[in-house]
Design a protein around this motif. Structure first.
Motif, mmCIF file in Angstrom:
data_model
loop_
_atom_site.group_PDB
_atom_site.id
_atom_site.type_symbol
_atom_site.label_atom_id
_atom_site.label_comp_id
_atom_site.label_asym_id
_atom_site.label_seq_id
_atom_site.Cartn_x
_atom_site.Cartn_y
_atom_site.Cartn_z
ATOM 1 N N PRO A 58 0.630 -1.437 0.327
ATOM 2 C CA PRO A 58 -0.187 -0.022 0.132
ATOM 3 C C PRO A 58 0.386 1.529 0.249
ATOM 4 C CG PRO A 58 -0.956 -1.810 1.329
ATOM 5 C CD PRO A 58 0.525 -2.166 0.710
ATOM 6 N N THR A 59 0.739 2.111 -0.883
ATOM 7 C CA THR A 59 1.811 3.329 -1.236
ATOM 8 C C THR A 59 0.558 4.479 -0.957
ATOM 9 O OG1 THR A 59 2.555 1.714 -1.920
ATOM 10 C CG2 THR A 59 2.915 4.797 -2.910
ATOM 11 N N TRP A 60 0.867 5.724 0.220
ATOM 12 C CA TRP A 60 -0.004 6.452 0.092
ATOM 13 C C TRP A 60 0.896 7.904 -0.513
ATOM 14 C CZ3 TRP A 60 -0.147 2.717 3.370
ATOM 15 C CH2 TRP A 60 -1.050 2.283 3.965
ATOM 16 N N ALA A 61 0.567 9.057 -0.753
ATOM 17 C CA ALA A 61 1.193 9.960 -1.094
ATOM 18 C C ALA A 61 0.443 11.174 -1.055
ATOM 19 C CB ALA A 61 1.423 10.044 -2.421
ATOM 20 N N LEU A 62 1.074 12.193 -0.652
ATOM 21 C CA LEU A 62 0.203 13.149 0.311
ATOM 22 C C LEU A 62 -0.377 13.990 -1.988
ATOM 23 C CD1 LEU A 62 -1.122 15.361 1.976
ATOM 24 C CD2 LEU A 62 1.289 16.033 2.605
ATOM 25 N N VAL A 63 1.185 14.599 -1.840
ATOM 26 C CA VAL A 63 0.585 14.970 -3.568
ATOM 27 C C VAL A 63 1.139 14.522 -4.483
ATOM 28 C CG1 VAL A 63 1.320 16.981 -4.954
ATOM 29 C CG2 VAL A 63 1.151 16.831 -2.706
ATOM 30 N N ARG A 64 0.356 13.705 -5.603
ATOM 31 C CA ARG A 64 0.162 12.963 -6.719
ATOM 32 C C ARG A 64 0.609 14.179 -8.472
ATOM 33 N NH1 ARG A 64 0.228 7.045 -6.242
ATOM 34 N NH2 ARG A 64 -1.324 7.258 -4.538
ATOM 35 N N LEU A 65 1.492 13.471 -8.480
ATOM 36 C CA LEU A 65 1.740 14.834 -9.877
ATOM 37 C C LEU A 65 1.624 13.512 -11.245
ATOM 38 C CD1 LEU A 65 4.038 17.245 -8.622
ATOM 39 C CD2 LEU A 65 1.838 17.618 -8.593
ATOM 40 N N ASN A 66 1.159 14.045 -12.075
ATOM 41 C CA ASN A 66 1.890 13.051 -13.181
ATOM 42 C C ASN A 66 3.210 13.865 -14.290
ATOM 43 O OD1 ASN A 66 1.459 11.356 -15.596
ATOM 44 N ND2 ASN A 66 -0.524 11.338 -16.068
ATOM 45 N N LEU A 67 4.240 13.595 -13.996
ATOM 46 C CA LEU A 67 5.652 14.812 -14.912
ATOM 47 C C LEU A 67 6.088 13.500 -15.242
ATOM 48 C CD1 LEU A 67 6.200 16.448 -11.518
ATOM 49 C CD2 LEU A 67 5.366 16.949 -13.199
ATOM 50 N N GLU A 68 6.024 13.781 -16.672
ATOM 51 C CA GLU A 68 6.706 12.967 -17.708
ATOM 52 C C GLU A 68 8.557 13.430 -17.917
ATOM 53 O OE1 GLU A 68 5.032 11.483 -20.273
ATOM 54 O OE2 GLU A 68 3.902 11.776 -19.902
ATOM 55 N N THR A 69 8.984 11.356 -17.638
ATOM 56 C CA THR A 69 10.416 12.105 -17.765
ATOM 57 C C THR A 69 10.905 10.882 -18.895
ATOM 58 O OG1 THR A 69 9.779 9.472 -16.462
ATOM 59 C CG2 THR A 69 10.113 11.987 -15.350
ATOM 60 N N TYR A 70 11.656 11.013 -19.491
ATOM 61 C CA TYR A 70 12.270 10.337 -20.260
ATOM 62 C C TYR A 70 13.818 9.510 -20.495
ATOM 63 C CZ TYR A 70 8.825 13.984 -22.220
ATOM 64 O OH TYR A 70 7.790 13.725 -22.287
ATOM 65 N N PRO A 71 14.009 9.071 -20.902
ATOM 66 C CA PRO A 71 15.434 8.131 -20.912
ATOM 67 C C PRO A 71 16.176 9.163 -21.943
ATOM 68 C CG PRO A 71 14.094 6.506 -21.763
ATOM 69 C CD PRO A 71 13.045 7.695 -21.408
ATOM 70 N N ALA A 72 17.684 9.409 -21.740
ATOM 71 C CA ALA A 72 18.061 10.694 -22.091
ATOM 72 C C ALA A 72 17.780 10.668 -23.860
ATOM 73 C CB ALA A 72 20.052 10.353 -21.880
ATOM 74 N N GLU A 73 18.213 9.932 -24.486
ATOM 75 C CA GLU A 73 17.908 9.742 -25.642
ATOM 76 C C GLU A 73 16.358 9.797 -26.623
ATOM 77 O OE1 GLU A 73 17.520 5.547 -24.379
ATOM 78 O OE2 GLU A 73 18.415 7.093 -23.327
ATOM 79 N N GLU A 74 15.833 9.708 -25.285
ATOM 80 C CA GLU A 74 14.193 10.334 -25.913
ATOM 81 C C GLU A 74 13.795 11.940 -25.385
ATOM 82 O OE1 GLU A 74 11.610 7.427 -24.857
ATOM 83 O OE2 GLU A 74 12.933 5.995 -26.145
ATOM 84 N N CYS A 75 14.734 12.609 -24.793
ATOM 85 C CA CYS A 75 14.200 13.440 -24.004
ATOM 86 C C CYS A 75 14.070 14.331 -24.574
ATOM 87 C CB CYS A 75 14.807 14.046 -22.971
ATOM 88 S SG CYS A 75 14.908 15.940 -22.346
ATOM 89 N N PRO A 76 13.347 15.427 -24.661
ATOM 90 C CA PRO A 76 12.763 16.783 -25.778
ATOM 91 C C PRO A 76 13.688 18.092 -26.070
ATOM 92 C CG PRO A 76 10.464 16.566 -24.839
ATOM 93 C CD PRO A 76 12.045 15.010 -24.321
ATOM 94 N N GLN A 77 13.973 18.514 -23.998
ATOM 95 C CA GLN A 77 15.495 19.074 -24.086
ATOM 96 C C GLN A 77 16.484 19.115 -24.510
ATOM 97 O OE1 GLN A 77 13.105 17.443 -21.076
ATOM 98 N NE2 GLN A 77 11.828 19.031 -20.337
ATOM 99 N N CYS A 78 17.381 17.354 -24.285
ATOM 100 C CA CYS A 78 18.290 17.271 -25.087
ATOM 101 C C CYS A 78 17.938 17.398 -26.226
ATOM 102 C CB CYS A 78 18.467 16.320 -24.498
ATOM 103 S SG CYS A 78 19.039 15.393 -23.331
ATOM 104 N N HIS A 79 16.897 17.141 -27.109
ATOM 105 C CA HIS A 79 16.776 17.202 -28.251
ATOM 106 C C HIS A 79 17.191 18.921 -28.712
ATOM 107 C CE1 HIS A 79 16.772 13.292 -29.973
ATOM 108 N NE2 HIS A 79 15.458 13.028 -29.259
ATOM 109 N N ALA A 80 16.222 19.785 -27.867
ATOM 110 C CA ALA A 80 16.659 21.101 -28.168
ATOM 111 C C ALA A 80 17.908 22.192 -27.760
ATOM 112 C CB ALA A 80 15.773 21.282 -27.701
ATOM 113 N N GLY A 81 18.506 20.996 -27.481
ATOM 114 C CA GLY A 81 20.259 21.215 -27.526
ATOM 115 C C GLY A 81 19.962 22.731 -25.699
#
Length: 190
Positions: A157-180
Motif C-alpha cells: 500500500p502506497t500513500w502520497a500527499l501529492v500525486r503529480l503526473n510528470l513526464e520523464t524520458y530516457p536521455a535519448e528520447e528527451c525533448p530538452q536534450c534534442h533542443a540542446g
C-alpha cells in the motif's frame, strides 16, 4: 490538508523547479521536485506529515525507515507524528542500501517506508528490501510527492500527499536534450 494546498506549500517554498534535469533515476524531466526546500521549515514539515498520517490512518507502526539522503527529514517527521522510531538506510561502498549506525529492525516489527519523492520507486524498493531482509513486516510506503502519477509499482500500500503526473524520458528520447537545452543534475546520485 488537500493535495492542492500541499502542492501550493511546495511551490511557495521553491521545491518545484522547471528546466531540464537529470533525476536520480537517470531519467530526464522538465520538472524537478526538491522537497528539502519545504522540509527545511519544521512547521511546514509537521503540517505535511500530519496531513498524510491523518489521510492514511496508519495504526501500530513501530518504525519508519527512509532512504538517505532525501527521505531522512520526511521519515523523521512521519515517525514523530506516529510515535514511532525513525531510521534510515544509506549506501555502502558498493552503492547498496543498508542499515548502519547501529540501526536494527526486529523480526515482525511493523515498518512504514517513507520517501520524499517517488519517481520510478527504485530507492523505495531498495529500502523495502532492506526492511524485509531484517524480518520486519512492511505495512506500506508514505510519500510526500509521487511524481509518477501512481505508475511506480511497489507491491505494498502506497500513500502520497501529492500525486503529480510528470513526464520523464530516457536521455535519448528527451525533448530538452534534442533542443540542446543545458541540463542540471541536482539529485543525490551524481
Amino acid at each position: 490538508m488537500e493535495a492542492s494546498e500541499a502542492l501550493k506549500l511546495l511551490e511557495q517554498a521553491g521545491a518545484v523547479r522547471r528546466g531540464h534535469f537529470v533525476l536520480s533515476s537517470g531519467l530526464h524531466s522538465a520538472v524537478y521536485v526538491q522537497c528539502a526546500q519545504v522540509l527545511q521549515h519544521p512547521e511546514q514539515a509537521a503540517r505535511l506529515a500530519a496531513a498524510l498520517v491523518e489521510k492514511a490512518g496508519w495504526k501500530g507502526v513501530e518504525a519508519v525507515v527512509a532512504p538517505a539522503l532525501g527521505g531522512i527529514v520526511w521519515g523523521y517527521e512521519v515517525a514523530r507524528q506516529l510515535g514511532a522510531r525513525a531510521l534510515f538506510v544509506e549506501r555502502d561502498a558498493d552503492g547498496r542500501f543498508e542499515l548502519r549506525r547501529g540501526f536494527q529492525l526486529r523480526r515482525g516489527e511493523r515498518v512504514l517506508v517513507a520517501e520524499d519523492v517517488l519517481t520510478t520507486g527504485g530507492s523505495t524498493r531498495e529500502t523495502l528490501e532492506v526492511a524485509r531482509a531484517s524480518g520486519a513486516e512492511v505495512v506500506g510506503v508514505a510519500a510526500l510527492v509521487d511524481r509518477s502519477g501512481g505508475r511506480a509499482t511497489l507491491n505494498v500500500p502506497t500513500w502520497a500527499l501529492v500525486r503529480l503526473n510528470l513526464e520523464t524520458y530516457p536521455a535519448e528520447e528527451c525533448p530538452q536534450c534534442h533542443a540542446g537545452l543545458p541540463v542540471e543534475k541536482p539529485g543525490s546520485r551524481r
